[in-house]
Write a protein that holds these residues in place. Structure first.
Motif, PDB file in Angstrom:
ATOM      1  N   MET A 103      -5.724 -16.324  -6.201  1.00  0.00           N
ATOM      2  CA  MET A 103      -4.342 -15.895  -6.422  1.00  0.00           C
ATOM      3  C   MET A 103      -4.267 -14.628  -7.274  1.00  0.00           C
ATOM      4  SD  MET A 103      -2.532 -18.015  -4.735  1.00  0.00           S
ATOM      5  CE  MET A 103      -0.887 -17.720  -5.362  1.00  0.00           C
ATOM      6  N   ALA A 104      -5.313 -14.352  -8.032  1.00  0.00           N
ATOM      7  CA  ALA A 104      -5.316 -13.176  -8.901  1.00  0.00           C
ATOM      8  C   ALA A 104      -6.117 -12.028  -8.314  1.00  0.00           C
ATOM      9  CB  ALA A 104      -5.873 -13.552 -10.277  1.00  0.00           C
ATOM     10  N   ARG A 105      -6.481 -12.147  -7.056  1.00  0.00           N
ATOM     11  CA  ARG A 105      -7.331 -11.130  -6.425  1.00  0.00           C
ATOM     12  C   ARG A 105      -6.620  -9.785  -6.351  1.00  0.00           C
ATOM     13  NH1 ARG A 105     -10.597 -11.522  -0.689  1.00  0.00           N
ATOM     14  NH2 ARG A 105     -10.705  -9.302  -0.262  1.00  0.00           N
ATOM     15  N   ILE A 106      -7.360  -8.731  -6.637  1.00  0.00           N
ATOM     16  CA  ILE A 106      -6.865  -7.363  -6.503  1.00  0.00           C
ATOM     17  C   ILE A 106      -7.804  -6.605  -5.580  1.00  0.00           C
ATOM     18  CG2 ILE A 106      -6.357  -5.193  -7.683  1.00  0.00           C
ATOM     19  CD1 ILE A 106      -5.765  -6.813 -10.194  1.00  0.00           C
ATOM     20  N   ASP A 107      -7.308  -6.124  -4.467  1.00  0.00           N
ATOM     21  CA  ASP A 107      -8.124  -5.376  -3.510  1.00  0.00           C
ATOM     22  C   ASP A 107      -8.064  -3.892  -3.824  1.00  0.00           C
ATOM     23  OD1 ASP A 107      -8.987  -7.559  -1.972  1.00  0.00           O
ATOM     24  OD2 ASP A 107      -7.086  -7.589  -0.881  1.00  0.00           O
ATOM     25  N   THR A 108      -9.214  -3.259  -3.901  1.00  0.00           N
ATOM     26  CA  THR A 108      -9.295  -1.819  -4.121  1.00  0.00           C
ATOM     27  C   THR A 108      -9.950  -1.182  -2.909  1.00  0.00           C
ATOM     28  OG1 THR A 108      -9.542  -2.162  -6.506  1.00  0.00           O
ATOM     29  CG2 THR A 108     -10.141   0.000  -5.634  1.00  0.00           C
ATOM     30  N   PRO A 109      -9.211  -0.448  -2.086  1.00  0.00           N
ATOM     31  CA  PRO A 109      -9.800   0.152  -0.883  1.00  0.00           C
ATOM     32  C   PRO A 109     -10.843   1.200  -1.241  1.00  0.00           C
ATOM     33  CG  PRO A 109      -7.585   0.985  -1.246  1.00  0.00           C
ATOM     34  CD  PRO A 109      -7.788  -0.117  -2.229  1.00  0.00           C
ATOM     35  N   ALA A 110     -11.829   1.362  -0.371  1.00  0.00           N
ATOM     36  CA  ALA A 110     -12.893   2.341  -0.616  1.00  0.00           C
ATOM     37  C   ALA A 110     -12.351   3.763  -0.595  1.00  0.00           C
ATOM     38  CB  ALA A 110     -13.992   2.179   0.430  1.00  0.00           C
ATOM     39  N   LEU A 111     -11.339   4.013   0.228  1.00  0.00           N
ATOM     40  CA  LEU A 111     -10.724   5.329   0.349  1.00  0.00           C
ATOM     41  C   LEU A 111      -9.226   5.206   0.105  1.00  0.00           C
ATOM     42  CD1 LEU A 111     -12.504   6.477   3.642  1.00  0.00           C
ATOM     43  CD2 LEU A 111     -12.997   7.327   1.342  1.00  0.00           C
ATOM     44  N   PRO A 112      -8.578   6.249  -0.403  1.00  0.00           N
ATOM     45  CA  PRO A 112      -7.125   6.202  -0.578  1.00  0.00           C
ATOM     46  C   PRO A 112      -6.425   5.940   0.759  1.00  0.00           C
ATOM     47  CG  PRO A 112      -8.054   8.089  -1.733  1.00  0.00           C
ATOM     48  CD  PRO A 112      -9.158   7.514  -0.890  1.00  0.00           C
ATOM     49  N   VAL A 113      -5.686   4.864   0.833  1.00  0.00           N
ATOM     50  CA  VAL A 113      -5.045   4.479   2.091  1.00  0.00           C
ATOM     51  C   VAL A 113      -4.127   5.575   2.601  1.00  0.00           C
ATOM     52  CG1 VAL A 113      -3.460   2.825   3.156  1.00  0.00           C
ATOM     53  CG2 VAL A 113      -5.208   2.022   1.558  1.00  0.00           C
ATOM     54  N   GLU A 114      -3.399   6.215   1.705  1.00  0.00           N
ATOM     55  CA  GLU A 114      -2.453   7.256   2.123  1.00  0.00           C
ATOM     56  C   GLU A 114      -3.177   8.444   2.739  1.00  0.00           C
ATOM     57  OE1 GLU A 114       1.449   9.606   0.318  1.00  0.00           O
ATOM     58  OE2 GLU A 114       0.217   8.337  -0.979  1.00  0.00           O
ATOM     59  N   ALA A 115      -4.385   8.753   2.245  1.00  0.00           N
ATOM     60  CA  ALA A 115      -5.154   9.876   2.796  1.00  0.00           C
ATOM     61  C   ALA A 115      -5.615   9.558   4.214  1.00  0.00           C
ATOM     62  CB  ALA A 115      -6.346  10.192   1.908  1.00  0.00           C
ATOM     63  N   VAL A 116      -6.083   8.324   4.431  1.00  0.00           N
ATOM     64  CA  VAL A 116      -6.534   7.927   5.767  1.00  0.00           C
ATOM     65  C   VAL A 116      -5.346   7.875   6.726  1.00  0.00           C
ATOM     66  CG1 VAL A 116      -7.665   6.127   7.120  1.00  0.00           C
ATOM     67  CG2 VAL A 116      -8.499   6.656   4.824  1.00  0.00           C
ATOM     68  N   ARG A 117      -4.208   7.373   6.227  1.00  0.00           N
ATOM     69  CA  ARG A 117      -2.999   7.324   7.061  1.00  0.00           C
ATOM     70  C   ARG A 117      -2.564   8.731   7.468  1.00  0.00           C
ATOM     71  NH1 ARG A 117       0.366   4.837   3.677  1.00  0.00           N
ATOM     72  NH2 ARG A 117      -0.205   2.763   4.404  1.00  0.00           N
ATOM     73  N   GLU A 118      -2.646   9.678   6.532  1.00  0.00           N
ATOM     74  CA  GLU A 118      -2.282  11.066   6.833  1.00  0.00           C
ATOM     75  C   GLU A 118      -3.221  11.655   7.874  1.00  0.00           C
ATOM     76  OE1 GLU A 118       0.259  14.313   6.374  1.00  0.00           O
ATOM     77  OE2 GLU A 118       0.388  12.446   5.218  1.00  0.00           O
ATOM     78  N   ALA A 119      -4.517  11.338   7.771  1.00  0.00           N
ATOM     79  CA  ALA A 119      -5.497  11.831   8.744  1.00  0.00           C
ATOM     80  C   ALA A 119      -5.193  11.299  10.142  1.00  0.00           C
ATOM     81  CB  ALA A 119      -6.910  11.433   8.320  1.00  0.00           C
ATOM     82  N   LEU A 120      -4.803  10.034  10.227  1.00  0.00           N
ATOM     83  CA  LEU A 120      -4.450   9.451  11.522  1.00  0.00           C
ATOM     84  C   LEU A 120      -3.191  10.093  12.079  1.00  0.00           C
ATOM     85  CD1 LEU A 120      -5.189   5.684  10.823  1.00  0.00           C
ATOM     86  CD2 LEU A 120      -6.284   7.100  12.566  1.00  0.00           C
ATOM     87  N   ALA A 121      -2.189  10.308  11.221  1.00  0.00           N
ATOM     88  CA  ALA A 121      -0.955  10.952  11.677  1.00  0.00           C
ATOM     89  C   ALA A 121      -1.257  12.345  12.217  1.00  0.00           C
ATOM     90  CB  ALA A 121       0.055  11.023  10.532  1.00  0.00           C
ATOM     91  N   ASN A 122      -2.096  13.106  11.513  1.00  0.00           N
ATOM     92  CA  ASN A 122      -2.473  14.438  11.979  1.00  0.00           C
ATOM     93  C   ASN A 122      -3.157  14.377  13.335  1.00  0.00           C
ATOM     94  OD1 ASN A 122      -1.434  15.709   9.764  1.00  0.00           O
ATOM     95  ND2 ASN A 122      -3.393  16.086   8.773  1.00  0.00           N
ATOM     96  N   ALA A 123      -4.013  13.367  13.501  1.00  0.00           N
ATOM     97  CA  ALA A 123      -4.740  13.235  14.767  1.00  0.00           C
ATOM     98  C   ALA A 123      -3.785  13.018  15.929  1.00  0.00           C
ATOM     99  CB  ALA A 123      -5.739  12.080  14.669  1.00  0.00           C
ATOM    100  N   PHE A 124      -2.763  12.172  15.742  1.00  0.00           N
ATOM    101  CA  PHE A 124      -1.801  11.912  16.811  1.00  0.00           C
ATOM    102  C   PHE A 124      -0.901  13.123  17.071  1.00  0.00           C
ATOM    103  CE2 PHE A 124      -2.636   7.398  15.749  1.00  0.00           C
ATOM    104  CZ  PHE A 124      -2.964   6.960  17.021  1.00  0.00           C
ATOM    105  N   VAL A 125      -0.534  13.825  16.000  1.00  0.00           N
ATOM    106  CA  VAL A 125       0.354  14.980  16.150  1.00  0.00           C
ATOM    107  C   VAL A 125      -0.332  16.145  16.844  1.00  0.00           C
ATOM    108  CG1 VAL A 125       1.570  16.775  14.835  1.00  0.00           C
ATOM    109  CG2 VAL A 125       1.860  14.375  14.214  1.00  0.00           C
TER     110      VAL A 125
END
Length: 209
Positions: free
Chosen positions: A1-23
């Motif tokens: 219940m107290a777990r905190i997930d820390t992604p290896a890469l900034p999620v927003e940066a990866v999301r931006e890269a995907l958006a750029n790829a589609f655009v």
């Protein structure tokens, strides 16, 4: 219940890269699709097609005119809030990665595709602690992109960002200077490195600590 997930890469940066790829992908080509490839040492976001309007990977890491290959898709993404400002996607990615203490991802044009490569943080630790070879795409080209996005930085600052020794950074800088891709401006104690517009880095074997 107290777990905190820390992604290896900034999620927003990866999301931006995907958006750029589609655009920016070339939908006229039936070959391939926007894809994400996860390896032990890196994450690749692959967009079918080539860079247009005379843009190069280096130009995308400095202020540039916004000219999306698919303006209607870009407009929908912008209205939906997926992208904030046209023409700033790669600069935003660079800023997010630097804020997380990670190197700027590299951009490459491969056969009929554009690939953005994120180096995974645990691999950076292996580079620093074990001294494995670092290829030009991870090291020298990554440093070149970083200098473009952060003109005026010194070797010590870049060593912290890339999580390698200053000696390694200085060897990468030496390679870039030998190719007339960067220059040091200012006094020895206060100046920093700047990108010289021109050709891309020539691929060489990586250096080790």
């Amino acid at each position: 219940m107290a777990r905190i997930d820390t992604p290896a890469l900034p999620v927003e940066a990866v999301r931006e890269a995907l958006a750029n790829a589609f655009v920016h992908r070339d939908y006229a080509s039936a070959a391939g699709s926007v894809s994400v490839a996860l390896y032990d040492d890196r994450l690749e976001v692959i967009s079918p097609g080539e860079l247009h309007f005379g843009l190069t990977p280096e130009m995308l890491y400095q202020p540039h005119e916004s000219r999306p290959w698919n303006p209607w898709i870009a407009r929908v993404f912008h209205r939906r809030g997926i992208i904030e400002t046209w023409g700033r996607g790669t600069l935003k990615i660079a800023s997010l990665m630097q804020a997380a203490g990670l190197p700027v991802p590299t951009l490459q044009e491969r056969t009929e595709s554009v690939v953005m490569t994120f180096v995974l943080p645990h691999h950076l630790g292996e580079v620093r602690n074990v001294g494995v070879n670092v290829g030009v795409n991870v090291g020298v080209n990554g440093l070149l992109a970083h200098i473009q996005a952060n003109p005026g930085q010194r070797a010590g600052e870049m060593a912290v960002t890339f999580a390698v020794t200053q000696r390694t950074i200085e060897r990468w800088l030496k390679q870039l200077k030998a190719q007339a891709l960067i220059e040091f401006k200012g006094a020895p104690k206060t100046g920093g490195y700047h990108r010289i517009p021109g050709k891309e880095a020539t691929e060489k074997d990586g250096d080790t600590d």
